[in-house]
Design an enzyme around this catalytic site. Structure first.
Site, PDB file in Angstrom:
ATOM      1  N   ARG A  72      12.004  -5.887   5.072  1.00 59.32           N
ATOM      2  CA  ARG A  72      11.781  -4.440   4.882  1.00 59.32           C
ATOM      3  C   ARG A  72      12.753  -3.659   5.749  1.00 59.32           C
ATOM      4  NH1 ARG A  72       5.959  -1.677   5.444  1.00 59.32           N
ATOM      5  NH2 ARG A  72       5.976  -2.612   7.512  1.00 59.32           N
ATOM      6  N   ARG A  88      -0.193  -8.967  13.345  1.00 56.24           N
ATOM      7  CA  ARG A  88      -0.824  -7.936  12.495  1.00 56.24           C
ATOM      8  C   ARG A  88      -1.669  -8.585  11.409  1.00 56.24           C
ATOM      9  NH1 ARG A  88       4.292  -5.047  10.650  1.00 56.24           N
ATOM     10  NH2 ARG A  88       2.944  -3.911   9.221  1.00 56.24           N
ATOM     11  N   ARG A 139      -9.934   0.769   8.680  1.00 54.27           N
ATOM     12  CA  ARG A 139      -9.425  -0.559   8.975  1.00 54.27           C
ATOM     13  C   ARG A 139     -10.413  -1.382   9.781  1.00 54.27           C
ATOM     14  NH1 ARG A 139      -3.602   0.598   8.770  1.00 54.27           N
ATOM     15  NH2 ARG A 139      -2.464  -1.314   9.052  1.00 54.27           N
ATOM     16  N   ARG A 163      11.473  -1.894  11.337  1.00 55.35           N
ATOM     17  CA  ARG A 163      10.392  -1.317  12.133  1.00 55.35           C
ATOM     18  C   ARG A 163      10.071  -2.243  13.298  1.00 55.35           C
ATOM     19  NH1 ARG A 163       5.350   0.445   8.328  1.00 55.35           N
ATOM     20  NH2 ARG A 163       4.129  -0.805   9.784  1.00 55.35           N
ATOM     21  N   LYS A 176       0.833  -1.212   0.000  1.00 52.41           N
ATOM     22  CA  LYS A 176       0.000   0.000   0.000  1.00 52.41           C
ATOM     23  C   LYS A 176       0.860   1.251   0.000  1.00 52.41           C
ATOM     24  CE  LYS A 176      -2.051  -1.115   3.864  1.00 52.41           C
ATOM     25  NZ  LYS A 176      -1.305  -2.346   4.172  1.00 52.41           N
TER      26      LYS A 176
HETATM   27  P1  AP5 Z   1       4.930  -1.600   1.799  1.00 53.03           P
HETATM   28  O1  AP5 Z   1       4.600  -0.786   0.601  1.00 53.03           O
HETATM   29  O2  AP5 Z   1       5.695  -0.952   2.909  1.00 53.03           O
HETATM   30  O3  AP5 Z   1       3.589  -2.344   2.331  1.00 53.03           O
HETATM   31  P2  AP5 Z   1       2.360  -1.795   3.154  1.00 53.03           P
HETATM   32  O4  AP5 Z   1       1.136  -2.481   2.603  1.00 53.03           O
HETATM   33  O5  AP5 Z   1       2.338  -0.303   3.191  1.00 53.03           O
HETATM   34  O6  AP5 Z   1       2.705  -2.442   4.564  1.00 53.03           O
HETATM   35  P3  AP5 Z   1       2.658  -1.856   6.033  1.00 53.03           P
HETATM   36  O7  AP5 Z   1       3.272  -2.941   6.866  1.00 53.03           O
HETATM   37  O8  AP5 Z   1       3.283  -0.512   6.142  1.00 53.03           O
HETATM   38  O9  AP5 Z   1       1.151  -1.754   6.270  1.00 53.03           O
HETATM   39  P4  AP5 Z   1       0.395  -1.914   7.560  1.00 53.03           P
HETATM   40  O10 AP5 Z   1      -0.981  -1.756   7.070  1.00 53.03           O
HETATM   41  O11 AP5 Z   1       0.632  -3.129   8.377  1.00 53.03           O
HETATM   42  O12 AP5 Z   1       1.046  -0.812   8.507  1.00 53.03           O
HETATM   43  P5  AP5 Z   1       0.696   0.703   8.793  1.00 53.03           P
HETATM   44  O13 AP5 Z   1       1.948   1.453   8.767  1.00 53.03           O
HETATM   45  O14 AP5 Z   1      -0.455   1.166   7.957  1.00 53.03           O
HETATM   46  O15 AP5 Z   1       5.717  -2.901   1.303  1.00 53.03           O
HETATM   47  C1  AP5 Z   1       6.211  -3.850   2.237  1.00 53.03           C
HETATM   48  C2  AP5 Z   1       7.625  -4.298   1.828  1.00 53.03           C
HETATM   49  O16 AP5 Z   1       7.551  -5.012   0.596  1.00 53.03           O
HETATM   50  C3  AP5 Z   1       8.603  -3.137   1.579  1.00 53.03           C
HETATM   51  O17 AP5 Z   1       9.872  -3.525   1.999  1.00 53.03           O
HETATM   52  C4  AP5 Z   1       8.557  -2.936   0.047  1.00 53.03           C
HETATM   53  O18 AP5 Z   1       9.780  -2.440  -0.467  1.00 53.03           O
HETATM   54  C5  AP5 Z   1       8.277  -4.352  -0.444  1.00 53.03           C
HETATM   55  N1  AP5 Z   1       7.397  -4.404  -1.623  1.00 53.03           N
HETATM   56  C6  AP5 Z   1       6.370  -3.564  -1.934  1.00 53.03           C
HETATM   57  N2  AP5 Z   1       5.783  -3.956  -3.086  1.00 53.03           N
HETATM   58  C7  AP5 Z   1       6.457  -5.052  -3.508  1.00 53.03           C
HETATM   59  C8  AP5 Z   1       6.316  -5.932  -4.629  1.00 53.03           C
HETATM   60  N3  AP5 Z   1       5.376  -5.708  -5.549  1.00 53.03           N
HETATM   61  N4  AP5 Z   1       7.181  -6.958  -4.738  1.00 53.03           N
HETATM   62  C9  AP5 Z   1       8.160  -7.164  -3.820  1.00 53.03           C
HETATM   63  N5  AP5 Z   1       8.342  -6.378  -2.727  1.00 53.03           N
HETATM   64  C10 AP5 Z   1       7.496  -5.337  -2.580  1.00 53.03           C
HETATM   65  O19 AP5 Z   1       0.138   0.608  10.283  1.00 53.03           O
HETATM   66  C11 AP5 Z   1       0.988   0.328  11.382  1.00 53.03           C
HETATM   67  C12 AP5 Z   1       0.180   0.278  12.668  1.00 53.03           C
HETATM   68  O20 AP5 Z   1      -0.490   1.534  12.905  1.00 53.03           O
HETATM   69  C13 AP5 Z   1      -0.951  -0.746  12.731  1.00 53.03           C
HETATM   70  O21 AP5 Z   1      -0.501  -2.020  13.079  1.00 53.03           O
HETATM   71  C14 AP5 Z   1      -1.871  -0.128  13.789  1.00 53.03           C
HETATM   72  O22 AP5 Z   1      -1.378  -0.336  15.082  1.00 53.03           O
HETATM   73  C15 AP5 Z   1      -1.758   1.346  13.498  1.00 53.03           C
HETATM   74  N6  AP5 Z   1      -2.802   1.839  12.586  1.00 53.03           N
HETATM   75  C16 AP5 Z   1      -2.605   2.414  11.344  1.00 53.03           C
HETATM   76  N7  AP5 Z   1      -3.795   2.753  10.796  1.00 53.03           N
HETATM   77  C17 AP5 Z   1      -4.753   2.403  11.689  1.00 53.03           C
HETATM   78  C18 AP5 Z   1      -6.173   2.485  11.695  1.00 53.03           C
HETATM   79  N8  AP5 Z   1      -6.856   3.002  10.655  1.00 53.03           N
HETATM   80  N9  AP5 Z   1      -6.840   2.007  12.762  1.00 53.03           N
HETATM   81  C19 AP5 Z   1      -6.201   1.475  13.818  1.00 53.03           C
HETATM   82  N10 AP5 Z   1      -4.848   1.358  13.884  1.00 53.03           N
HETATM   83  C20 AP5 Z   1      -4.131   1.818  12.825  1.00 53.03           C
END
Ligand code: AP5
Length: 228
Positions: A132, A176, A93, A165, A18
């Site tokens: 990552r 997660r 979410r 991270r 994402k």
């Molecule tokens: P990346 O693009 O970083 O993936 P992502 O989907 O953004 O993954 P996240 O882990 O950041 O998402 P998340 O939803 O768990 O965490 P968030 O920060 O939102 O890609 C991942 C890796 O793969 C990278 O190394 C990249 O280079 C690689 N990659 C990408 N595309 C690729 C491909 N096509 N092929 C190969 N490799 C690839 O949330 C963190 C925390 O915040 C949550 O756990 C929660 O506690 C809190 N939080 C956030 N939003 C809310 C909400 N709305 N409600 C409640 N809690 C929330």
């Protein structure tokens, strides 16, 4: 283009890409990009009230409570910079978050244009997140196998240190993913029921996934034109 606003949500499990695709979309579409994970991590770093409320939930890999995050996004979608549209990453979410967003947008006489579900398997997500590396200064993201930095442990963009991270430790990643399946995946049916869901197969290179998203957006525009 007949579509006046482009109000997009990126949905998908942790590690689906994402953030990777959101950054590209932000550049291509020139729309504000609101990633709740980034917003919350910045708040934790700055030890604001929001950060203090979120920190322990995030470290465990739990979602932060709905009331902590809903107001943060409500303010952003109502801002002048988001008048032509926005890209939301990581919000909503949960079903209460989706309902709160819908309510806020309808008060503003607006609605979502589409929800883009980036789909990958749990195994692929675990593999990606295990490698990552995130830059401490600005959150630039690398992957040791698929998108390695030129120098180990150093961000190509700004030269700052790359770290794992806290919530990318294997046991937290599994938790997660459980949280995603339990609390967030029901939104797939919710948005399908509202005819907003578009599925993107995320198991391909970042360029190919970006191309799939681009094609989906072209189709959305054509459909909007035909509806007039
Ligand atoms: P990346 O693009 O970083 O993936 P992502 O989907 O953004 O993954 P996240 O882990 O950041 O998402 P998340 O939803 O768990 O965490 P968030 O920060 O939102 O890609 C991942 C890796 O793969 C990278 O190394 C990249 O280079 C690689 N990659 C990408 N595309 C690729 C491909 N096509 N092929 C190969 N490799 C690839 O949330 C963190 C925390 O915040 C949550 O756990 C929660 O506690 C809190 N939080 C956030 N939003 C809310 C909400 N709305 N409600 C409640 N809690 C929330």
């Amino acid at each position: 283009m007949a579509m006046t606003e482009l109000n997009l949500v990126l949905l998908g499990p942790p590690g689906s890409g994402k953030g990777t695709q959101g950054e590209r979309l932000q550049e291509d579409l020139r729309l504000p990009y609101y990633a709740t994970g980034d917003i919350l991590r910045a708040a934790v770093r700055e030890a604001t009230e929001l950060g203090r409320a979120a920190r322990e939930h995030m470290d465990r890999g739990d979602l932060v409570p709905d009331d902590v995050i809903v107001g943060v996004i409500g303010e952003r979608v109502d801002s002048t910079e988001a008048a032509d549209g926005f890209i939301l990453d990581g919000f909503p979410r949960t079903e209460p978050q989706a309902e709160a967003l819908e309510g806020r947008l309808s008060e503003l006489g607006r609605g979502l244009t589409a929800v883009l579900l980036i789909d990958v398997s749990d195994d692929e997500a675990v593999r990606r997140l295990g490698g990552r590396r995130t830059c401490v200064e600005n959150g630039h993201v690398f992957q040791v196998d698929f998108n390695p930095p030129e120098r180990d442990g150093v961000c190509d963009v700004d030269g700052s240190a790359l770290v794992v991270r806290d919530d990318d430790k294997p046991e937290v990643v599994r938790h997660r993913l459980d949280q995603y399946h339990d609390k967030t995946e029901p939104l797939v049916g919710y948005y399908d029921g509202h005819s907003l869901l578009r599925r993107i197969d995320g198991a391909a290179t970042p360029d190919e996934v970006a191309e799939r998203i681009r094609r989906t957006l072209v189709t959305l525009r054509l459909e909007a034109d035909e509806a007039i």
